[in-house]
Design a protein around this motif. Structure first.
Motif, short mmCIF file in Angstrom:
data_model
loop_
_atom_site.label_atom_id
_atom_site.label_comp_id
_atom_site.label_asym_id
_atom_site.label_seq_id
_atom_site.Cartn_x
_atom_site.Cartn_y
_atom_site.Cartn_z
N LEU A 1 -4.46 3.51 2.55
CA LEU A 1 -4.87 2.41 2.06
C LEU A 1 -3.76 1.47 1.56
CD1 LEU A 1 -7.40 3.96 -0.73
CD2 LEU A 1 -7.88 2.48 1.52
N GLU A 2 -2.58 1.87 1.32
CA GLU A 2 -1.28 1.27 0.83
C GLU A 2 -1.06 0.43 2.49
OE1 GLU A 2 1.41 3.35 -1.16
OE2 GLU A 2 0.35 3.19 -2.96
N ALA B 1 -12.18 -1.44 -1.97
CA ALA B 1 -11.06 -1.12 -2.52
C ALA B 1 -10.75 -2.42 -3.80
CB ALA B 1 -9.91 -1.43 -1.47
N LEU B 2 -11.64 -3.60 -3.48
CA LEU B 2 -11.28 -4.73 -4.59
C LEU B 2 -11.76 -4.00 -5.91
CD1 LEU B 2 -12.90 -7.86 -3.60
CD2 LEU B 2 -10.71 -7.65 -4.65
N ALA C 1 -3.16 -2.54 2.97
CA ALA C 1 -2.92 -3.28 1.90
C ALA C 1 -1.58 -4.16 2.43
CB ALA C 1 -2.89 -2.65 0.77
N ILE D 1 -8.69 -3.05 5.57
CA ILE D 1 -9.01 -2.41 4.22
C ILE D 1 -10.43 -3.06 3.96
CG2 ILE D 1 -8.13 -4.62 3.20
CD1 ILE D 1 -7.73 -1.29 1.74
N GLY D 2 -11.06 -2.37 3.20
CA GLY D 2 -12.60 -2.78 2.92
C GLY D 2 -12.95 -3.05 1.59
N PRO E 1 -2.10 -6.98 6.28
CA PRO E 1 -3.45 -7.27 6.46
C PRO E 1 -3.88 -7.73 7.81
CG PRO E 1 -2.31 -8.73 4.78
CD PRO E 1 -0.97 -7.77 5.45
N GLY E 2 -4.97 -7.65 8.15
CA GLY E 2 -5.38 -7.78 9.60
C GLY E 2 -6.08 -6.59 9.95
N VAL F 1 -4.31 7.62 0.21
CA VAL F 1 -3.83 6.46 -0.64
C VAL F 1 -2.66 5.89 0.43
CG1 VAL F 1 -4.51 7.26 -2.78
CG2 VAL F 1 -2.00 7.80 -1.80
#
Lengths: 259, 259
Positions: A24-25, A78-79, A28, A74-75, A31-32, A21
DNA sequence: GGAACGCGTTCAGTATACGGAACGCGTTCA
DNA sequence: TGAACGCGTTCCGTATACTGAACGCGTTCC
Protein backbone atom coordinates in the motif's frame (compact mmCIF):
# COMPACT_ATOMS: atom_id res chain seq x y z
CA UNK A 1 11.17 12.49 2.68
CA UNK A 2 12.83 9.30 3.90
CA UNK A 3 10.08 7.15 5.32
CA UNK A 4 11.48 5.48 8.38
CA UNK A 5 10.98 1.74 8.54
CA UNK A 6 11.38 1.20 12.23
CA UNK A 7 12.00 -2.07 13.96
CA UNK A 8 12.44 -4.50 11.14
CA UNK A 9 14.15 -6.46 13.83
CA UNK A 10 12.46 -7.56 17.01
CA UNK A 11 10.43 -10.73 17.07
CA UNK A 12 8.55 -12.51 14.36
CA UNK A 13 6.12 -10.55 12.29
CA UNK A 14 3.14 -11.60 10.26
CA UNK A 15 4.69 -11.68 6.84
CA UNK A 16 1.61 -10.99 4.75
CA UNK A 17 0.63 -8.12 6.99
CA UNK A 18 4.02 -6.51 6.50
CA UNK A 19 3.78 -7.02 2.78
CA UNK A 20 0.24 -5.72 2.64
CA UNK A 21 1.15 -2.38 4.14
CA UNK A 22 4.44 -2.18 2.26
CA UNK A 23 2.48 -2.70 -0.92
CA UNK A 24 0.00 0.00 0.00
CA UNK A 25 2.83 2.38 0.82
CA UNK A 26 4.47 1.52 -2.48
CA UNK A 27 1.35 2.44 -4.43
CA UNK A 28 0.86 5.52 -2.28
CA UNK A 29 4.41 6.67 -3.04
CA UNK A 30 4.00 6.27 -6.78
CA UNK A 31 0.58 7.37 -7.94
CA UNK A 32 -0.66 5.88 -11.15
CA UNK A 33 -0.92 2.30 -12.32
CA UNK A 34 1.84 -0.29 -12.15
CA UNK A 35 2.34 -3.73 -13.64
CA UNK A 36 2.95 -6.79 -11.52
CA UNK A 37 6.48 -7.14 -12.83
CA UNK A 38 7.24 -3.53 -11.99
CA UNK A 39 6.12 -3.97 -8.39
CA UNK A 40 7.91 -7.28 -8.21
CA UNK A 41 11.32 -5.87 -9.09
CA UNK A 42 10.82 -2.91 -6.73
CA UNK A 43 9.73 -4.84 -3.67
CA UNK A 44 11.54 -8.10 -4.38
CA UNK A 45 8.68 -10.43 -3.47
CA UNK A 46 8.29 -13.63 -5.44
CA UNK A 47 5.97 -13.15 -8.38
CA UNK A 48 3.42 -15.73 -7.30
CA UNK A 49 3.18 -14.43 -3.74
CA UNK A 50 2.73 -10.91 -4.98
CA UNK A 51 0.11 -12.08 -7.43
CA UNK A 52 -1.98 -13.68 -4.72
CA UNK A 53 -1.59 -10.67 -2.45
CA UNK A 54 -2.66 -8.27 -5.18
CA UNK A 55 -5.64 -10.40 -6.09
CA UNK A 56 -6.76 -10.39 -2.48
CA UNK A 57 -6.42 -6.63 -2.10
CA UNK A 58 -8.24 -6.00 -5.37
CA UNK A 59 -11.17 -8.08 -4.17
CA UNK A 60 -11.25 -6.03 -1.00
CA UNK A 61 -11.17 -2.71 -2.86
CA UNK A 62 -7.86 -1.57 -1.38
CA UNK A 63 -6.11 -1.95 -4.70
CA UNK A 64 -7.69 -1.22 -8.07
CA UNK A 65 -6.90 -2.51 -11.52
CA UNK A 66 -7.36 -0.80 -14.86
CA UNK A 67 -9.72 -2.12 -17.50
CA UNK A 68 -7.27 -4.83 -18.61
CA UNK A 69 -6.88 -6.05 -15.05
CA UNK A 70 -3.10 -6.16 -15.28
CA UNK A 71 -2.10 -2.78 -13.93
CA UNK A 72 -2.51 -1.95 -10.27
CA UNK A 73 -2.94 1.19 -8.18
CA UNK A 74 -4.25 2.23 -4.78
CA UNK A 75 -8.01 1.74 -4.24
CA UNK A 76 -10.89 3.73 -2.75
CA UNK A 77 -11.00 1.76 0.45
CA UNK A 78 -7.63 3.19 1.48
CA UNK A 79 -9.18 6.65 1.73
CA UNK A 80 -11.37 5.57 4.60
CA UNK A 81 -8.73 4.78 7.17
CA UNK A 82 -6.57 7.81 6.55
CA UNK A 83 -9.25 10.33 7.30
CA UNK A 84 -10.30 8.29 10.34
CA UNK A 85 -6.95 8.91 11.96
CA UNK A 86 -7.62 12.63 11.91
CA UNK A 87 -11.25 12.28 12.98
CA UNK A 88 -10.36 10.23 16.04
CA UNK A 89 -7.41 12.27 17.21
CA UNK A 90 -7.93 14.05 20.53
CA UNK A 91 -5.20 16.59 19.90
CA UNK A 92 -6.66 17.63 16.56
CA UNK A 93 -10.08 18.01 18.18
CA UNK A 94 -8.73 19.97 21.13
CA UNK A 95 -6.67 22.24 18.89
CA UNK A 96 -9.47 23.25 16.55
CA UNK A 97 -10.57 26.53 18.21
CA UNK A 98 -6.99 27.61 18.82
CA UNK A 99 -6.07 27.02 15.19
CA UNK A 100 -9.09 28.99 14.02
CA UNK A 101 -8.14 31.87 16.26
CA UNK A 102 -4.50 31.76 15.20
CA UNK A 103 -5.54 31.84 11.56
CA UNK A 104 -7.73 34.87 12.19
CA UNK A 105 -5.06 36.73 14.14
CA UNK A 106 -2.29 36.15 11.63
CA UNK A 107 -4.34 35.83 8.40
CA UNK A 108 -1.60 33.42 7.31
CA UNK A 109 -1.44 29.65 6.71
CA UNK A 110 -1.43 27.61 9.94
CA UNK A 111 -0.35 23.99 10.34
CA UNK A 112 -0.67 21.39 13.05
CA UNK A 113 1.75 18.51 12.50
CA UNK A 114 3.07 15.38 14.19
CA UNK A 115 6.55 13.90 14.18
CA UNK A 116 6.76 10.40 12.67
CA UNK A 117 10.32 9.17 12.45
CA UNK A 118 12.31 11.69 10.43
CA UNK A 119 9.20 13.26 8.89
CA UNK A 120 6.43 15.52 10.00
CA UNK A 121 2.85 14.73 9.00
CA UNK A 122 0.27 17.49 8.61
CA UNK A 123 -2.78 16.83 10.76
CA UNK A 124 -4.70 20.06 10.22
CA UNK A 125 -4.31 23.25 8.22
CA UNK A 126 -5.92 26.65 8.04
CA UNK A 127 -5.38 28.22 4.64
CA UNK A 128 -4.32 31.82 4.36
CA UNK A 129 -6.97 33.90 2.61
CA UNK A 130 -4.30 35.78 0.69
CA UNK A 131 -3.90 35.11 -2.97
CA UNK A 132 -0.28 34.09 -2.56
CA UNK A 133 -0.26 31.06 -0.30
CA UNK A 134 1.65 27.82 0.24
CA UNK A 135 0.12 24.61 -1.02
CA UNK A 136 -0.52 21.99 1.60
CA UNK A 137 -2.83 19.15 2.43
CA UNK A 138 -3.62 17.09 5.50
CA UNK A 139 -1.66 13.83 5.41
CA UNK A 140 1.26 15.31 3.53
CA UNK A 141 4.73 14.38 4.81
CA UNK A 142 7.76 16.61 4.81
CA UNK A 143 11.27 16.05 6.18
CA UNK A 144 11.53 17.20 9.79
CA UNK A 145 14.93 18.81 9.23
CA UNK A 146 13.70 21.31 6.65
CA UNK A 147 10.55 22.57 8.36
CA UNK A 148 9.91 24.84 11.32
CA UNK A 149 7.49 22.24 12.67
CA UNK A 150 10.09 19.50 12.51
CA UNK A 151 12.82 21.60 14.06
CA UNK A 152 10.56 22.71 16.91
CA UNK A 153 9.77 19.06 17.63
CA UNK A 154 13.33 17.80 17.29
CA UNK A 155 14.45 20.51 19.73
CA UNK A 156 12.43 18.77 22.46
CA UNK A 157 14.62 15.69 22.03
CA UNK A 158 18.14 15.36 23.39
CA UNK A 159 20.99 15.70 20.92
CA UNK A 160 21.65 11.97 21.06
CA UNK A 161 18.03 11.15 20.35
CA UNK A 162 18.17 13.46 17.34
CA UNK A 163 21.25 11.57 16.14
CA UNK A 164 19.23 8.38 16.27
CA UNK A 165 16.33 9.90 14.33
CA UNK A 166 18.22 11.72 11.57
CA UNK A 167 20.96 10.47 9.24
CA UNK A 168 24.30 12.29 9.20
CA UNK A 169 23.68 13.89 5.82
CA UNK A 170 20.33 15.58 5.29
CA UNK A 171 18.69 15.87 1.90
CA UNK A 172 18.57 19.49 0.66
CA UNK A 173 15.25 20.90 -0.57
CA UNK A 174 16.49 24.42 -1.25
CA UNK A 175 19.90 26.03 -1.07
CA UNK A 176 19.14 27.04 2.54
CA UNK A 177 18.36 23.56 3.86
CA UNK A 178 20.62 22.25 6.62
CA UNK A 179 22.47 19.30 5.13
CA UNK A 180 24.74 18.54 8.07
CA UNK A 181 23.12 16.94 11.11
CA UNK A 182 25.58 18.47 13.59
CA UNK A 183 24.92 21.98 12.26
CA UNK A 184 21.22 21.37 12.69
CA UNK A 185 21.80 20.21 16.27
CA UNK A 186 23.52 23.53 17.02
CA UNK A 187 20.46 25.31 15.69
CA UNK A 188 18.26 23.17 17.93
CA UNK A 189 20.06 24.56 20.99
CA UNK A 190 19.11 28.05 19.84
CA UNK A 191 15.51 26.95 19.37
CA UNK A 192 15.33 25.54 22.90
CA UNK A 193 16.62 28.84 24.24
CA UNK A 194 14.15 31.15 22.54
CA UNK A 195 11.22 28.71 22.53
CA UNK A 196 10.32 28.69 18.84
CA UNK A 197 11.86 27.66 15.52
CA UNK A 198 12.23 29.47 12.22
CA UNK A 199 12.50 27.99 8.74
CA UNK A 200 14.35 30.48 6.52
CA UNK A 201 13.30 29.19 3.10
CA UNK A 202 14.81 25.82 4.01
CA UNK A 203 11.85 23.92 2.63
CA UNK A 204 10.38 26.26 0.03
CA UNK A 205 12.03 29.25 -1.61
CA UNK A 206 10.20 32.41 -0.72
CA UNK A 207 8.53 31.01 2.38
CA UNK A 208 9.43 31.63 6.02
CA UNK A 209 7.78 29.59 8.76
CA UNK A 210 7.63 29.91 12.54
CA UNK A 211 7.07 26.77 14.62
CA UNK A 212 6.39 25.98 18.25
CA UNK A 213 6.01 22.61 19.98
CA UNK A 214 2.98 21.69 22.11
CA UNK A 215 4.38 20.38 25.41
CA UNK A 216 1.62 17.99 26.53
CA UNK A 217 4.18 15.22 26.48
CA UNK A 218 7.97 15.08 26.49
CA UNK A 219 9.55 14.80 24.07
CA UNK A 220 6.84 16.68 22.21
CA UNK A 221 4.85 14.95 19.51
CA UNK A 222 2.92 17.81 17.92
CA UNK A 223 3.68 21.36 16.88
CA UNK A 224 1.95 24.34 15.25
CA UNK A 225 3.41 26.66 12.67
CA UNK A 226 2.65 29.80 10.73
CA UNK A 227 3.95 30.12 7.16
CA UNK A 228 4.41 33.51 5.52
CA UNK A 229 5.74 34.51 2.09
CA UNK A 230 8.87 36.62 2.69
CA UNK A 231 7.32 39.23 0.41
CA UNK A 232 4.72 39.94 3.09
CA UNK A 233 7.11 40.00 6.07
CA UNK A 234 8.21 43.07 8.00
CA UNK A 235 9.94 43.11 11.40
CA UNK A 236 6.72 44.33 13.03
CA UNK A 237 4.63 41.63 11.40
CA UNK A 238 7.15 39.00 12.46
CA UNK A 239 6.87 40.11 16.07
CA UNK A 240 3.09 39.98 15.82
CA UNK A 241 3.21 36.41 14.51
CA UNK A 242 5.62 35.27 17.23
CA UNK A 243 3.32 36.73 19.90
CA UNK A 244 0.30 34.99 18.39
CA UNK A 245 2.20 31.70 18.30
CA UNK A 246 3.24 31.92 21.96
CA UNK A 247 -0.31 32.67 22.94
CA UNK A 248 -1.55 29.74 20.86
CA UNK A 249 1.02 27.47 22.51
CA UNK A 250 -0.32 28.44 25.95
CA UNK A 251 -3.91 27.81 24.90
CA UNK A 252 -2.96 24.45 23.41
CA UNK A 253 -1.07 23.50 26.56
CA UNK A 254 -4.25 24.10 28.53
CA UNK A 255 -6.48 22.33 26.01
CA UNK A 256 -4.27 19.22 25.98
CA UNK A 257 -3.32 19.02 29.65
CA UNK A 258 -5.59 15.99 30.18
CA UNK A 259 -3.82 13.93 27.49
CA UNK B 1 -23.39 3.72 5.78
CA UNK B 2 -23.29 0.00 5.05
CA UNK B 3 -19.76 -0.75 3.90
CA UNK B 4 -20.02 -3.26 1.11
CA UNK B 5 -17.80 -6.29 1.46
CA UNK B 6 -17.67 -7.45 -2.11
CA UNK B 7 -16.53 -10.81 -3.30
CA UNK B 8 -15.83 -12.73 -0.14
CA UNK B 9 -16.23 -15.66 -2.40
CA UNK B 10 -14.06 -16.37 -5.39
CA UNK B 11 -10.74 -18.07 -5.05
CA UNK B 12 -8.35 -18.33 -2.16
CA UNK B 13 -7.29 -15.15 -0.47
CA UNK B 14 -4.26 -14.30 1.57
CA UNK B 15 -5.72 -14.59 5.04
CA UNK B 16 -3.43 -12.16 6.84
CA UNK B 17 -3.91 -9.56 4.16
CA UNK B 18 -7.67 -9.78 4.53
CA UNK B 19 -7.37 -9.52 8.27
CA UNK B 20 -4.94 -6.64 8.06
CA UNK B 21 -7.31 -4.45 6.11
CA UNK B 22 -10.35 -5.61 8.07
CA UNK B 23 -8.52 -4.60 11.20
CA UNK B 24 -7.65 -1.21 9.77
CA UNK B 25 -11.25 -0.69 8.71
CA UNK B 26 -12.38 -1.72 12.17
CA UNK B 27 -10.21 0.91 13.82
CA UNK B 28 -11.20 3.45 11.21
CA UNK B 29 -14.87 2.82 11.90
CA UNK B 30 -14.49 3.24 15.66
CA UNK B 31 -12.11 6.06 16.50
CA UNK B 32 -10.43 5.88 19.87
CA UNK B 33 -8.50 3.13 21.55
CA UNK B 34 -9.61 -0.48 21.88
CA UNK B 35 -8.41 -3.45 23.90
CA UNK B 36 -7.34 -6.69 22.32
CA UNK B 37 -10.29 -8.53 23.82
CA UNK B 38 -12.70 -5.95 22.47
CA UNK B 39 -11.37 -6.31 18.94
CA UNK B 40 -11.28 -10.06 19.32
CA UNK B 41 -14.98 -10.39 20.13
CA UNK B 42 -15.90 -7.98 17.33
CA UNK B 43 -13.88 -9.57 14.56
CA UNK B 44 -13.86 -13.13 15.84
CA UNK B 45 -10.21 -13.87 15.14
CA UNK B 46 -8.36 -16.13 17.57
CA UNK B 47 -6.72 -14.11 20.30
CA UNK B 48 -3.21 -15.23 19.54
CA UNK B 49 -3.51 -14.53 15.83
CA UNK B 50 -4.88 -11.11 16.50
CA UNK B 51 -2.12 -10.46 18.97
CA UNK B 52 0.61 -11.21 16.46
CA UNK B 53 -1.13 -9.17 13.78
CA UNK B 54 -1.47 -6.16 16.06
CA UNK B 55 2.13 -6.40 17.18
CA UNK B 56 3.25 -6.39 13.56
CA UNK B 57 1.12 -3.40 12.62
CA UNK B 58 2.25 -1.47 15.68
CA UNK B 59 5.88 -2.00 14.70
CA UNK B 60 5.07 -0.68 11.24
CA UNK B 61 3.28 2.41 12.57
CA UNK B 62 -0.09 1.54 11.07
CA UNK B 63 -1.56 0.86 14.48
CA UNK B 64 -0.68 2.80 17.62
CA UNK B 65 -0.89 1.83 21.27
CA UNK B 66 -1.48 4.03 24.28
CA UNK B 67 1.12 4.48 26.99
CA UNK B 68 0.30 1.12 28.62
CA UNK B 69 0.71 -0.66 25.30
CA UNK B 70 -2.53 -2.58 25.70
CA UNK B 71 -5.01 -0.40 23.89
CA UNK B 72 -4.92 -0.04 20.13
CA UNK B 73 -6.00 2.53 17.57
CA UNK B 74 -5.27 3.54 13.98
CA UNK B 75 -1.73 4.88 13.36
CA UNK B 76 -0.14 7.76 11.46
CA UNK B 77 1.04 5.63 8.60
CA UNK B 78 -2.54 5.05 7.52
CA UNK B 79 -2.88 8.74 6.66
CA UNK B 80 -0.33 8.44 3.92
CA UNK B 81 -2.13 6.07 1.59
CA UNK B 82 -5.53 7.67 1.83
CA UNK B 83 -4.41 11.03 0.58
CA UNK B 84 -2.36 9.34 -2.13
CA UNK B 85 -5.52 7.96 -3.69
CA UNK B 86 -6.76 11.49 -4.27
CA UNK B 87 -3.38 12.80 -5.43
CA UNK B 88 -3.00 10.13 -8.08
CA UNK B 89 -6.50 10.23 -9.45
CA UNK B 90 -6.77 11.48 -13.01
CA UNK B 91 -10.41 12.42 -12.71
CA UNK B 92 -9.80 14.56 -9.65
CA UNK B 93 -6.95 16.31 -11.43
CA UNK B 94 -8.94 16.84 -14.62
CA UNK B 95 -11.97 18.13 -12.71
CA UNK B 96 -10.13 20.76 -10.68
CA UNK B 97 -10.72 23.84 -12.91
CA UNK B 98 -14.32 22.88 -13.56
CA UNK B 99 -15.02 22.53 -9.84
CA UNK B 100 -13.43 25.90 -9.15
CA UNK B 101 -15.56 27.51 -11.80
CA UNK B 102 -18.72 25.80 -10.61
CA UNK B 103 -18.03 26.98 -7.05
CA UNK B 104 -17.59 30.55 -8.27
CA UNK B 105 -20.72 30.50 -10.41
CA UNK B 106 -22.98 29.05 -7.74
CA UNK B 107 -21.20 30.31 -4.57
CA UNK B 108 -22.44 27.06 -2.99
CA UNK B 109 -20.76 23.88 -1.75
CA UNK B 110 -19.60 21.62 -4.59
CA UNK B 111 -18.74 17.92 -4.34
CA UNK B 112 -17.04 15.40 -6.59
CA UNK B 113 -17.76 11.84 -5.46
CA UNK B 114 -17.30 8.24 -6.56
CA UNK B 115 -19.59 5.26 -6.17
CA UNK B 116 -18.13 2.41 -4.10
CA UNK B 117 -20.62 -0.36 -3.55
CA UNK B 118 -23.67 1.15 -1.87
CA UNK B 119 -21.82 4.28 -0.74
CA UNK B 120 -20.47 7.39 -2.33
CA UNK B 121 -17.02 8.63 -1.35
CA UNK B 122 -16.16 12.33 -1.52
CA UNK B 123 -13.07 12.92 -3.65
CA UNK B 124 -13.02 16.72 -3.73
CA UNK B 125 -15.04 19.57 -2.29
CA UNK B 126 -15.32 23.31 -2.75
CA UNK B 127 -16.73 24.93 0.36
CA UNK B 128 -19.43 27.53 0.09
CA UNK B 129 -18.27 30.91 1.33
CA UNK B 130 -21.61 31.51 3.03
CA UNK B 131 -21.81 31.32 6.77
CA UNK B 132 -24.45 28.60 6.66
CA UNK B 133 -22.85 25.59 4.95
CA UNK B 134 -22.87 21.83 5.03
CA UNK B 135 -19.98 20.07 6.75
CA UNK B 136 -18.02 17.70 4.58
CA UNK B 137 -14.57 16.27 4.15
CA UNK B 138 -12.72 14.40 1.45
CA UNK B 139 -12.84 10.69 2.16
CA UNK B 140 -16.18 10.80 3.87
CA UNK B 141 -18.67 8.10 2.91
CA UNK B 142 -22.41 8.51 2.67
CA UNK B 143 -25.13 6.08 1.56
CA UNK B 144 -25.75 6.34 -2.17
CA UNK B 145 -29.52 6.13 -1.78
CA UNK B 146 -29.80 9.31 0.30
CA UNK B 147 -27.61 11.65 -1.74
CA UNK B 148 -28.03 13.44 -5.05
CA UNK B 149 -24.57 12.17 -6.02
CA UNK B 150 -25.49 8.57 -5.31
CA UNK B 151 -28.82 8.76 -7.08
CA UNK B 152 -27.26 10.38 -10.16
CA UNK B 153 -24.75 7.51 -10.28
CA UNK B 154 -27.25 4.75 -9.59
CA UNK B 155 -29.43 6.11 -12.41
CA UNK B 156 -26.69 5.17 -14.90
CA UNK B 157 -27.09 1.52 -13.87
CA UNK B 158 -29.92 -0.71 -15.01
CA UNK B 159 -32.69 -1.42 -12.54
CA UNK B 160 -31.42 -4.95 -12.03
CA UNK B 161 -27.90 -3.76 -11.32
CA UNK B 162 -29.31 -1.37 -8.73
CA UNK B 163 -31.12 -4.30 -7.12
CA UNK B 164 -27.78 -6.05 -6.80
CA UNK B 165 -26.10 -3.01 -5.24
CA UNK B 166 -28.78 -1.94 -2.74
CA UNK B 167 -30.66 -3.97 -0.14
CA UNK B 168 -34.47 -4.06 -0.28
CA UNK B 169 -34.88 -1.81 2.76
CA UNK B 170 -32.81 1.37 2.86
CA UNK B 171 -31.68 2.98 6.08
CA UNK B 172 -33.45 6.34 6.70
CA UNK B 173 -31.31 9.39 7.56
CA UNK B 174 -34.16 11.89 7.66
CA UNK B 175 -37.91 11.55 7.34
CA UNK B 176 -37.55 12.20 3.60
CA UNK B 177 -35.09 9.38 2.84
CA UNK B 178 -36.28 6.70 0.44
CA UNK B 179 -36.53 3.51 2.49
CA UNK B 180 -37.96 1.27 -0.21
CA UNK B 181 -35.64 0.20 -2.99
CA UNK B 182 -38.41 -0.11 -5.60
CA UNK B 183 -39.62 3.41 -4.91
CA UNK B 184 -36.09 4.65 -5.38
CA UNK B 185 -35.84 2.79 -8.67
CA UNK B 186 -38.94 4.65 -9.90
CA UNK B 187 -37.20 7.91 -9.01
CA UNK B 188 -34.13 6.79 -10.95
CA UNK B 189 -36.25 6.58 -14.12
CA UNK B 190 -37.20 10.23 -13.62
CA UNK B 191 -33.54 11.14 -13.11
CA UNK B 192 -32.53 9.44 -16.36
CA UNK B 193 -35.20 11.39 -18.17
CA UNK B 194 -34.28 14.87 -16.99
CA UNK B 195 -30.53 14.26 -16.68
CA UNK B 196 -29.93 15.27 -13.07
CA UNK B 197 -30.92 14.18 -9.58
CA UNK B 198 -32.27 16.09 -6.61
CA UNK B 199 -31.95 15.26 -2.93
CA UNK B 200 -34.90 16.85 -1.09
CA UNK B 201 -33.51 16.82 2.45
CA UNK B 202 -33.14 13.06 2.18
CA UNK B 203 -29.68 13.11 3.73
CA UNK B 204 -29.68 16.26 5.85
CA UNK B 205 -32.66 18.26 7.03
CA UNK B 206 -32.60 21.75 5.55
CA UNK B 207 -30.32 20.84 2.66
CA UNK B 208 -31.22 20.34 -0.98
CA UNK B 209 -28.64 18.96 -3.42
CA UNK B 210 -28.48 18.68 -7.18
CA UNK B 211 -26.36 15.94 -8.73
CA UNK B 212 -25.19 14.99 -12.19
CA UNK B 213 -23.13 12.01 -13.35
CA UNK B 214 -19.95 12.37 -15.41
CA UNK B 215 -20.38 10.04 -18.39
CA UNK B 216 -16.75 9.16 -19.21
CA UNK B 217 -17.60 5.54 -18.57
CA UNK B 218 -20.82 3.55 -18.43
CA UNK B 219 -22.15 2.93 -15.93
CA UNK B 220 -20.80 6.19 -14.52
CA UNK B 221 -18.35 6.13 -11.66
CA UNK B 222 -18.17 9.79 -10.65
CA UNK B 223 -20.63 12.61 -10.18
CA UNK B 224 -20.67 16.27 -9.15
CA UNK B 225 -23.20 17.96 -6.93
CA UNK B 226 -24.18 21.33 -5.58
CA UNK B 227 -25.64 21.56 -2.07
CA UNK B 228 -27.80 24.49 -1.00
CA UNK B 229 -29.64 25.25 2.25
CA UNK B 230 -33.36 25.40 1.43
CA UNK B 231 -33.42 28.78 3.16
CA UNK B 232 -31.37 30.22 0.30
CA UNK B 233 -33.32 28.61 -2.54
CA UNK B 234 -35.70 30.36 -4.92
CA UNK B 235 -37.07 28.98 -8.23
CA UNK B 236 -34.79 31.34 -10.15
CA UNK B 237 -31.71 30.33 -8.18
CA UNK B 238 -32.55 26.67 -8.66
CA UNK B 239 -32.68 27.15 -12.41
CA UNK B 240 -29.34 28.96 -12.30
CA UNK B 241 -27.74 26.08 -10.39
CA UNK B 242 -29.14 23.46 -12.78
CA UNK B 243 -27.74 25.39 -15.74
CA UNK B 244 -24.33 25.65 -14.08
CA UNK B 245 -24.35 21.92 -13.36
CA UNK B 246 -25.19 20.98 -16.96
CA UNK B 247 -22.42 23.22 -18.19
CA UNK B 248 -20.01 21.67 -15.70
CA UNK B 249 -21.04 18.21 -16.84
CA UNK B 250 -20.20 19.13 -20.46
CA UNK B 251 -16.81 20.54 -19.45
CA UNK B 252 -16.05 17.44 -17.40
CA UNK B 253 -17.07 15.19 -20.25
CA UNK B 254 -14.51 16.94 -22.42
CA UNK B 255 -11.83 16.93 -19.74
CA UNK B 256 -12.23 13.19 -19.11
CA UNK B 257 -12.78 11.95 -22.64
CA UNK B 258 -9.29 10.41 -22.76
CA UNK B 259 -10.00 8.19 -19.70
C1' DG C 1 -7.56 -13.71 52.08
C1' DG C 2 -8.06 -16.79 48.57
C1' DA C 3 -10.51 -18.29 44.64
C1' DA C 4 -12.28 -17.02 40.36
C1' DC C 5 -12.21 -14.13 36.84
C1' DG C 6 -10.42 -11.21 32.79
C1' DC C 7 -6.81 -10.04 30.08
C1' DG C 8 -2.42 -10.07 27.63
C1' DT C 9 1.16 -13.19 26.44
C1' DT C 10 3.71 -17.52 25.10
C1' DC C 11 4.20 -22.20 23.02
C1' DA C 12 4.12 -26.19 19.94
C1' DG C 13 1.64 -29.11 16.46
C1' DT C 14 -0.45 -28.69 12.25
C1' DA C 15 -3.12 -26.69 8.58
C1' DT C 16 -1.86 -23.53 4.97
C1' DA C 17 0.10 -19.88 2.61
C1' DC C 18 4.53 -19.16 0.25
C1' DG C 19 7.77 -19.53 -3.60
C1' DG C 20 10.48 -21.82 -7.25
C1' DA C 21 9.52 -23.75 -11.47
C1' DA C 22 6.66 -24.63 -15.25
C1' DC C 23 2.92 -23.02 -18.38
C1' DG C 24 0.29 -20.16 -21.77
C1' DC C 25 -0.02 -16.42 -24.53
C1' DG C 26 0.82 -12.29 -26.86
C1' DT C 27 4.76 -9.37 -28.94
C1' DT C 28 9.15 -8.58 -30.79
C1' DC C 29 12.71 -9.35 -33.22
C1' DA C 30 15.97 -11.64 -36.96
C1' DT D 1 7.81 -17.32 -39.89
C1' DG D 2 9.49 -19.10 -35.96
C1' DA D 3 12.28 -18.53 -32.02
C1' DA D 4 13.04 -15.83 -28.09
C1' DC D 5 11.36 -12.83 -24.99
C1' DG D 6 8.26 -10.63 -21.32
C1' DC D 7 4.51 -11.02 -18.62
C1' DG D 8 0.61 -12.90 -16.05
C1' DT D 9 -0.99 -17.15 -14.25
C1' DT D 10 -1.07 -21.90 -12.17
C1' DC D 11 0.89 -25.86 -9.55
C1' DC D 12 2.76 -28.52 -5.76
C1' DG D 13 6.15 -29.56 -2.06
C1' DT D 14 7.55 -27.45 1.96
C1' DA D 15 8.73 -23.81 5.13
C1' DT D 16 5.90 -21.19 8.22
C1' DA D 17 2.26 -18.68 10.08
C1' DC D 18 -2.10 -19.81 12.54
C1' DT D 19 -4.51 -21.54 16.46
C1' DG D 20 -6.08 -23.86 20.69
C1' DA D 21 -4.45 -24.57 25.03
C1' DA D 22 -1.70 -23.28 28.78
C1' DC D 23 0.57 -19.59 31.52
C1' DG D 24 1.25 -15.37 34.40
C1' DC D 25 -0.46 -11.56 36.50
C1' DG D 26 -3.42 -8.15 38.22
C1' DT D 27 -8.37 -7.25 39.91
C1' DT D 28 -12.69 -8.43 41.69
C1' DC D 29 -15.72 -10.54 44.52
C1' DC D 30 -17.41 -13.43 48.20
Amino acid sequence: MALPTPADAGGSQVKSAVRTVELLEYFAGRPGMHSLAEVQTSLGYPKSSLYMLLRTLVELGWVETDATGTRYGIGVRALLVGTAYIDGDEVVAAARPTLDRLAEETTETIHLARLDGADVVYLATRQSQHYLRPFTRVGRRLPAHSTSLGKALLATHSDDEVRKILPERLAPLTEHTFTDREELIEELALIRERGYSVDHEENTVGLRCFGIAIPYRTPARDAVSCSVPVARLTPGREQQIRDALFEARDRLTLATRHL
